[in-house]
Structures are given as structure tokens and as C-alpha cells.
Enzyme design. Structure first.
Site, PDB file in Angstrom:
ATOM      1  N   HIS A 178     -33.476 -13.488  27.128  1.00  0.00           N
ATOM      2  CA  HIS A 178     -34.550 -13.020  28.023  1.00  0.00           C
ATOM      3  C   HIS A 178     -34.148 -11.704  28.676  1.00  0.00           C
ATOM      4  O   HIS A 178     -32.981 -11.327  28.686  1.00  0.00           O
ATOM      5  CB  HIS A 178     -34.845 -14.060  29.110  1.00  0.00           C
ATOM      6  N   LYS A 226     -34.862 -12.069  34.779  1.00  0.00           N
ATOM      7  CA  LYS A 226     -35.161 -13.507  34.847  1.00  0.00           C
ATOM      8  C   LYS A 226     -34.142 -14.177  35.758  1.00  0.00           C
ATOM      9  O   LYS A 226     -32.935 -13.966  35.597  1.00  0.00           O
ATOM     10  CB  LYS A 226     -35.116 -14.121  33.445  1.00  0.00           C
TER      11      LYS A 226
HETATM   12  P1  NAD Z   1     -41.827 -11.507  38.578  1.00  0.00           P
HETATM   13  O1  NAD Z   1     -40.638 -11.470  39.478  1.00  0.00           O
HETATM   14  O2  NAD Z   1     -42.256 -10.250  37.905  1.00  0.00           O
HETATM   15  O3  NAD Z   1     -43.119 -12.039  39.401  1.00  0.00           O
HETATM   16  C1  NAD Z   1     -43.084 -13.059  40.330  1.00  0.00           C
HETATM   17  C2  NAD Z   1     -44.058 -12.690  41.444  1.00  0.00           C
HETATM   18  O4  NAD Z   1     -44.185 -13.797  42.336  1.00  0.00           O
HETATM   19  C3  NAD Z   1     -43.578 -11.505  42.300  1.00  0.00           C
HETATM   20  O5  NAD Z   1     -44.594 -10.506  42.363  1.00  0.00           O
HETATM   21  C4  NAD Z   1     -43.321 -12.119  43.675  1.00  0.00           C
HETATM   22  O6  NAD Z   1     -43.623 -11.220  44.744  1.00  0.00           O
HETATM   23  C5  NAD Z   1     -44.263 -13.314  43.657  1.00  0.00           C
HETATM   24  N1  NAD Z   1     -43.903 -14.379  44.581  1.00  0.00           N
HETATM   25  C6  NAD Z   1     -42.664 -14.761  44.992  1.00  0.00           C
HETATM   26  N2  NAD Z   1     -42.776 -15.777  45.861  1.00  0.00           N
HETATM   27  C7  NAD Z   1     -44.098 -16.046  45.986  1.00  0.00           C
HETATM   28  C8  NAD Z   1     -44.835 -16.995  46.741  1.00  0.00           C
HETATM   29  N3  NAD Z   1     -44.233 -17.875  47.535  1.00  0.00           N
HETATM   30  N4  NAD Z   1     -46.189 -16.993  46.621  1.00  0.00           N
HETATM   31  C9  NAD Z   1     -46.834 -16.118  45.822  1.00  0.00           C
HETATM   32  N5  NAD Z   1     -46.171 -15.170  45.101  1.00  0.00           N
HETATM   33  C10 NAD Z   1     -44.818 -15.150  45.187  1.00  0.00           C
HETATM   34  O7  NAD Z   1     -41.544 -12.663  37.524  1.00  0.00           O
HETATM   35  P2  NAD Z   1     -42.246 -12.875  36.089  1.00  0.00           P
HETATM   36  O8  NAD Z   1     -41.455 -12.195  35.042  1.00  0.00           O
HETATM   37  O9  NAD Z   1     -43.697 -12.589  36.232  1.00  0.00           O
HETATM   38  O10 NAD Z   1     -42.030 -14.439  35.872  1.00  0.00           O
HETATM   39  C11 NAD Z   1     -42.598 -15.387  36.770  1.00  0.00           C
HETATM   40  C12 NAD Z   1     -42.223 -16.785  36.331  1.00  0.00           C
HETATM   41  O11 NAD Z   1     -42.875 -17.086  35.088  1.00  0.00           O
HETATM   42  C13 NAD Z   1     -40.741 -17.008  36.079  1.00  0.00           C
HETATM   43  O12 NAD Z   1     -40.389 -18.296  36.554  1.00  0.00           O
HETATM   44  C14 NAD Z   1     -40.617 -16.959  34.571  1.00  0.00           C
HETATM   45  O13 NAD Z   1     -39.518 -17.684  34.070  1.00  0.00           O
HETATM   46  C15 NAD Z   1     -41.927 -17.596  34.175  1.00  0.00           C
HETATM   47  N6  NAD Z   1     -42.413 -17.341  32.834  1.00  0.00           N
HETATM   48  C16 NAD Z   1     -43.080 -18.356  32.237  1.00  0.00           C
HETATM   49  C17 NAD Z   1     -43.675 -18.173  31.004  1.00  0.00           C
HETATM   50  C18 NAD Z   1     -44.458 -19.300  30.393  1.00  0.00           C
HETATM   51  O14 NAD Z   1     -45.007 -19.140  29.298  1.00  0.00           O
HETATM   52  N7  NAD Z   1     -44.559 -20.441  31.068  1.00  0.00           N
HETATM   53  C19 NAD Z   1     -43.565 -16.941  30.358  1.00  0.00           C
HETATM   54  C20 NAD Z   1     -42.887 -15.908  30.987  1.00  0.00           C
HETATM   55  C21 NAD Z   1     -42.332 -16.111  32.242  1.00  0.00           C
END
Ligand code: NAD
Length: 261
Positions: free
Chosen positions: A152, A156
């Protein structure tokens, strides 16, 4: 019927992609965006879409906008509490954030079973990754020696990935024997990766990568490698949109996109 959708973590890499994907449909309507670190920002600037919505700092925006469904893409620190909040407020939840604890998941399962809102929790919304997990479970019946390598991007926060953990669990459920661990000591701790559900998992973190996973099986005189690559976050969007459309028809909390396919 139009489904009213809110996005939590809306300013993040995945959340902003979900905002774009939802606003590109005819049957889903983006009505709320929440991200405490970007409260007050224009969603037009954050996600590059044609909208007058402002990013809210607080979850109350989800209820105020009368959301049917909220998509949760924050991270391990926030996802458990947010999921519980959504279920407590009778809002169906589509959870993509990984790293939720077993305790939080169990509590949410109970809340969903007793309440009116459902949840779909999927460690990976890419159809190819879901297929990889199914193929790996099938292969494990015949080739029990297996290790997982997940790769990744370097931003992450959780390791191993949720997809790797779920793959290991599906392999553990499917295989008929757990082979003995190979000989050799671990002179550099971590060199042999982590163990989850009796399966070795190795996590690589590098810039330039989105999300890849290899599952390598070994047998007498042969190996089998199953690999999935998400080269762009759009790979997750058909699964997320499907979950938004289907979550209201589920029974309580369900883990894994495969239940909707
Ligand atoms: P990122 O850090 O770019 O985005 C996360 C966002 O959440 C940030 O903008 C942050 O400000 C916000 N945030 C933090 N705390 C919060 C809260 N309490 N309430 C609302 N918003 C809040 O991360 P990302 O790359 O977008 O990944 C997010 C998650 O998705 C990770 O856990 C990642 O592992 C997961 N993910 C899942 C899949 C899937 O298919 N399920 C795919 C990719 C990533």
C-alpha cells in the site's frame, strides 16, 4: 427512489472519490459531507464537483440532511465510534475505513441487530479484490501452505491491511489443515511478517502504490500466486455505490462486499 447519501471523511483520498462517484449517479444524491479537519471548506474545492455543499465538522450534519445512508472512510481511530453513532441515529452505514477493532465491530453488530439501521462493512470494495479473496479460499482447500504480501501507499496508517486480515480469515476457514511452521529463527524480528489466523502476512508501504495484494501458495514442485492491483481509487467506487443502493435491504451488520454480489 433517490437515496440520500452523506460521506464521512469527505476530504480524504477515498472520501472525496466517493463524493465524486455519488454525485455522478442519477439515483443517489450527495446531501452531506463531514470532515472535522476541513469543516467549513467548500466541497466544490475539496472534491472538485459541482455542488453548493459545505464540509461539516460534525456528524450532526448527517441527521440534519436527513441521510438514508452514510459512507464512512475515515480511519482506525474514528471508524468504530462513527459506526456506532450512525446506527444509534438510525442511519444505514457503508463502512470502508479499515482497522476497526473486534470489540467495536461486535458492539455495532449488536446495535444493528436490535435497531433499525443496517451496516455493510467491507475491507475492500474492489470487485477484483473480492474475487481474489474467494479464489484464495478455494485454493487453500488444496494448497494449505500460504503467505500473503500486501502493498500500500506510505500514508496508510494500519498494517496489516484490512483486506489481508480478511483474506487470512477466509483462508483459515477454508483450509483443512494448518501446516507446521517452516524451520528457522527470526534473526531480524519482523522478517517473517505478522501472523493472523495462522497465516503469515507481510506489509509493504511505499509511495507510488495504491493497493496491491499477492497470495502465494506453495506445494510440492509448484507455486500458485493470486494477485490483485488497485491502480486507481476509482476501482473501489462501483462496490461503494452498490452498497449505498443495497444496504437498506440487509439484515443487521454484514461484513464483506461478496454478500451483495
Ligand atoms: P485519508 O487520510 O486520505 O482520509 C481520511 C479522512 O478522514 C481525512 O480527510 C480526515 O480528516 C478524515 N477524518 C479523520 N477523523 C475523522 C472523523 N472523526 N470524522 C470525519 N472525518 C474524519 O485516508 P484514505 O486513504 O482516504 O483512507 C481512509 C480509510 O479507507 C482507511 O482506513 C483506508 O485503509 C480505507 N480504505 C478502504 C478501502 C476499501 O475498499 N474498503 C479502500 C481504500 C482505503
Amino acid at each position: 427512489m433517490t437515496v440520500r447519501v452523506g460521506v464521512i471523511g469527505a476530504a480524504g483520498r477515498m472520501g472525496s472519490e466517493v463524493c465524486r462517484a455519488v454525485s455522478g449517479t442519477d439515483d443517489l444524491r450527495l446531501v452531506a459531507a463531514v470532515d472535522p479537519h476541513h469543516g467549513g471548506a467548500s466541497l466544490r474545492d475539496v472534491a472538485g464537483i459541482d455542488t453548493d455543499l459545505t464540509v461539516a465538522a460534525d456528524l450532526d450534519a448527517i441527521v440534519d440532511a436527513d441521510c438514508d445512508v452514510a459512507v464512512e472512510f475515515t480511519g482506525p481511530a474514528a471508524v468504530g465510534a462513527n459506526l456506532r453513532w450512525l446506527l444509534d441515529h438510525d442511519v444505514h452505514a457503508v463502512v470502508g475505513a479499515t482497522g476497526i477493532s473486534d470489540e467495536d465491530l461486535a458492539a455495532a453488530r449488536e446495535t444493528a441487530a436490535a435497531g433499525r439501521a443496517n451496516a455493510l462493512v467491507a475491507p475492500n470494495f474492489a470487485i477484483g479484490a473480492v474475487l481474489l479473496m474467494q479464489f484464495a479460499a478455494e485454493a487453500a482447500k488444496h494448497l494449505p501452505h500460504v503467505e500473503i504480501i500486501e502493498l500500500h501507499h506510505d500514508r496508510k496508517v494500519d498494517a496489516p491491511s484490512g483486506t489481508a486480515l480478511r483474506t487470512a480469515e477466509l483462508i483459515a476457514q477454508a483450509r483443512r489443515e494448518v501446516p507446521e511452521a517452516p524451520l528457522g529463527d527470526d534473526r531480524h524480528p519482523g522478517a517473517r511478517g505478522a501472523v493472523h489466523a495462522d497465516v503469515r502476512v507481510h506489509s509493504v508501504r511505499l509511495p507510488g502504490i495504491v493497493a496491491n495484494q499477492e497470495v502465494i501458495f506453495g506445494g510440492a514442485g509448484q507455486t500458485l500466486t493470486i494477485r490483485h492491483d488497485s491502480i486507481d481509487r476509482t476501482s473501489f467506487m462501483p462496490g461503494v455505490l452498490l452498497a449505498c443502493r443495497e444496504v437498506a435491504g440487509l439484515d443487521g451488520l454484514v461484513v464483506g462486499l461478496e454478500h451483495l454480489l
